[in-house]
Design a protein around this motif. Sequence first.
Motif, mmCIF file in Angstrom:
data_model
loop_
_atom_site.group_PDB
_atom_site.id
_atom_site.type_symbol
_atom_site.label_atom_id
_atom_site.label_comp_id
_atom_site.label_asym_id
_atom_site.label_seq_id
_atom_site.Cartn_x
_atom_site.Cartn_y
_atom_site.Cartn_z
ATOM 1 N N ARG A 1 0.835 -1.203 0.000
ATOM 2 C CA ARG A 1 0.000 0.000 0.000
ATOM 3 C C ARG A 1 0.869 1.252 0.000
ATOM 4 N NH1 ARG A 1 -3.763 0.861 5.188
ATOM 5 N NH2 ARG A 1 -1.697 0.635 6.152
ATOM 6 N N TYR B 1 -2.583 0.557 -4.482
ATOM 7 C CA TYR B 1 -2.365 -0.766 -3.908
ATOM 8 C C TYR B 1 -1.885 -1.690 -5.029
ATOM 9 C CZ TYR B 1 -5.493 1.412 -0.533
ATOM 10 O OH TYR B 1 -6.084 2.294 0.348
ATOM 11 N N VAL C 1 0.908 -14.253 8.804
ATOM 12 C CA VAL C 1 0.562 -12.944 9.354
ATOM 13 C C VAL C 1 1.343 -12.755 10.649
ATOM 14 C CG1 VAL C 1 -1.286 -11.497 10.264
ATOM 15 C CG2 VAL C 1 -1.735 -13.013 8.317
ATOM 16 N N SER D 1 -4.039 -6.972 13.699
ATOM 17 C CA SER D 1 -4.770 -5.885 13.062
ATOM 18 C C SER D 1 -6.226 -6.276 12.924
ATOM 19 C CB SER D 1 -4.179 -5.559 11.684
ATOM 20 O OG SER D 1 -4.979 -4.622 10.992
ATOM 21 N N LYS E 1 -7.886 -5.612 10.469
ATOM 22 C CA LYS E 1 -8.076 -5.941 9.052
ATOM 23 C C LYS E 1 -7.862 -7.418 8.763
ATOM 24 C CE LYS E 1 -6.690 -1.429 7.164
ATOM 25 N NZ LYS E 1 -6.537 -0.725 8.439
ATOM 26 N N ASN E 2 -7.145 -8.139 9.626
ATOM 27 C CA ASN E 2 -6.845 -9.546 9.366
ATOM 28 C C ASN E 2 -8.131 -10.372 9.325
ATOM 29 O OD1 ASN E 2 -4.271 -8.543 9.650
ATOM 30 N ND2 ASN E 2 -3.861 -9.539 11.607
ATOM 31 N N LYS F 1 -1.761 -8.593 8.028
ATOM 32 C CA LYS F 1 -0.708 -7.576 8.035
ATOM 33 C C LYS F 1 0.629 -8.175 8.451
ATOM 34 C CE LYS F 1 -0.033 -2.789 9.595
ATOM 35 N NZ LYS F 1 -0.609 -1.695 10.411
ATOM 36 N N LYS G 1 4.183 -2.275 7.981
ATOM 37 C CA LYS G 1 3.432 -1.032 8.052
ATOM 38 C C LYS G 1 2.455 -0.899 6.894
ATOM 39 C CE LYS G 1 3.957 3.983 8.343
ATOM 40 N NZ LYS G 1 4.898 5.130 8.368
ATOM 41 N N ASP G 2 2.904 -1.215 5.694
ATOM 42 C CA ASP G 2 2.042 -1.117 4.519
ATOM 43 C C ASP G 2 2.164 -2.353 3.643
ATOM 44 O OD1 ASP G 2 0.802 1.547 4.751
ATOM 45 O OD2 ASP G 2 2.859 2.279 4.628
ATOM 46 N N PHE H 1 0.795 -6.440 3.270
ATOM 47 C CA PHE H 1 -0.212 -7.396 3.705
ATOM 48 C C PHE H 1 -0.112 -8.653 2.827
ATOM 49 C CE2 PHE H 1 -1.537 -3.103 4.436
ATOM 50 C CZ PHE H 1 -2.125 -3.100 5.693
#
Length: 386
Positions: free
Chosen positions: A116, A123, A315, A319, A321-322, A352, A355-356, A358
């Motif tokens: 990201r 992305y 991972v 997060s 988001k996971n 994640k 930092k950016d 995934f």
Amino acid sequence: MTIRSLIHEMRPRLHRVVHDSAESPPGSSDESESPCRWSELPEELLREILTRVETDDSGAWPSRRSVVACAGVCRGWRLLTKEIVAVPEVSSKLTFPISLKQPGPRDSLIQCFIKRNRTTQTYHLYLGLTNALTDDGKFLLAACKFKHATCTDYIISLRPDDMSRRSDAYTGKVRSNFLGTKFTVFDGQPPNAGAKMRKSRRSSHLVKVSPKVPLGSYPVGQISYELNVLGSRGPRRMRCVMDTIPANSVEPGGVAPTPSEFPFPFRSPSKPASSSNTPPGDLGHPKDSALVLKNKTPRWHEQLRCWCLNFHGRVTVASVKNFQLVAAGRETGQPSQQQQQRNERIILQFGKVGKDIFTMDFGYPISAFQAFAICLSSFETRIACE
């Protein structure tokens, strides 16, 4: 001459692919003006060479890029290479652009990762070439976020520097509602881009019509996020309805639509495009029997005092988001042990690692494009659900 030297000599021709386009009609291509001596190989010998290049994984044969180089020699080599190269469902490999629209392997997951860029709101999806979580990877798809007054669009493209919907690199998009709780996945390729049936004026018989396939946006899935009663201690609750994939595709012997090639402009407009295995004009299943994906139920970890999922080392950073998605089971009473195992099989996992950065791992019956679209929805901030 060895096979290695043969492939090595062909590589410079990779950038001289003969395209089937309207600008190059039959008989006026480059191969007729400057014939390549490799195109004159007997088909039996050529088939044997390409088969061994495709199937050998011992390291004694050329790398994956040489398979694509074979397809770039001339039209005859390209057609034969596409015939020999297996779909990702069988080979677990992404070779040609259409592989991004074809379902992943049944018994494993294709490992990818997403980078990201917060500044440009872009992305990039990469194919993992090693087991490392942050290798260089091979570029697959790119997406860019466009915020509007009432919604947000994520445009998905085959090229990182071209995000126009009018471009031939346009693959699809993901659109969210105002709150960021509901998303619609649009495909730039019709899910049933084939002949339609109409009645002839002269008779009552049905006649096949093969119209040109237009570029556009065709809804193929919906993603919805619900209120997370576990708060920040647990993963988001999400539900994905894949309209073009039948629910029985996850059953033994089930089949998911597998596009064969991109429509115009990736192929000549004079040839009708066939985008799936399903009959023309029909998705092959009722709308109420579409595949539904849901979150895998997390387990409470006593020592960490939080809800956890086992990503098997893919991972490394906690997060919200996971997530891991599995097929939603049907209401058929007490499920058998085999049904429980199928319902627990991970179809898509996202998490994640930096930092950016995934990871994104996907398998049958969804494609890399569909998996990427679902993961893009997780980047949207939704205060209503958290």
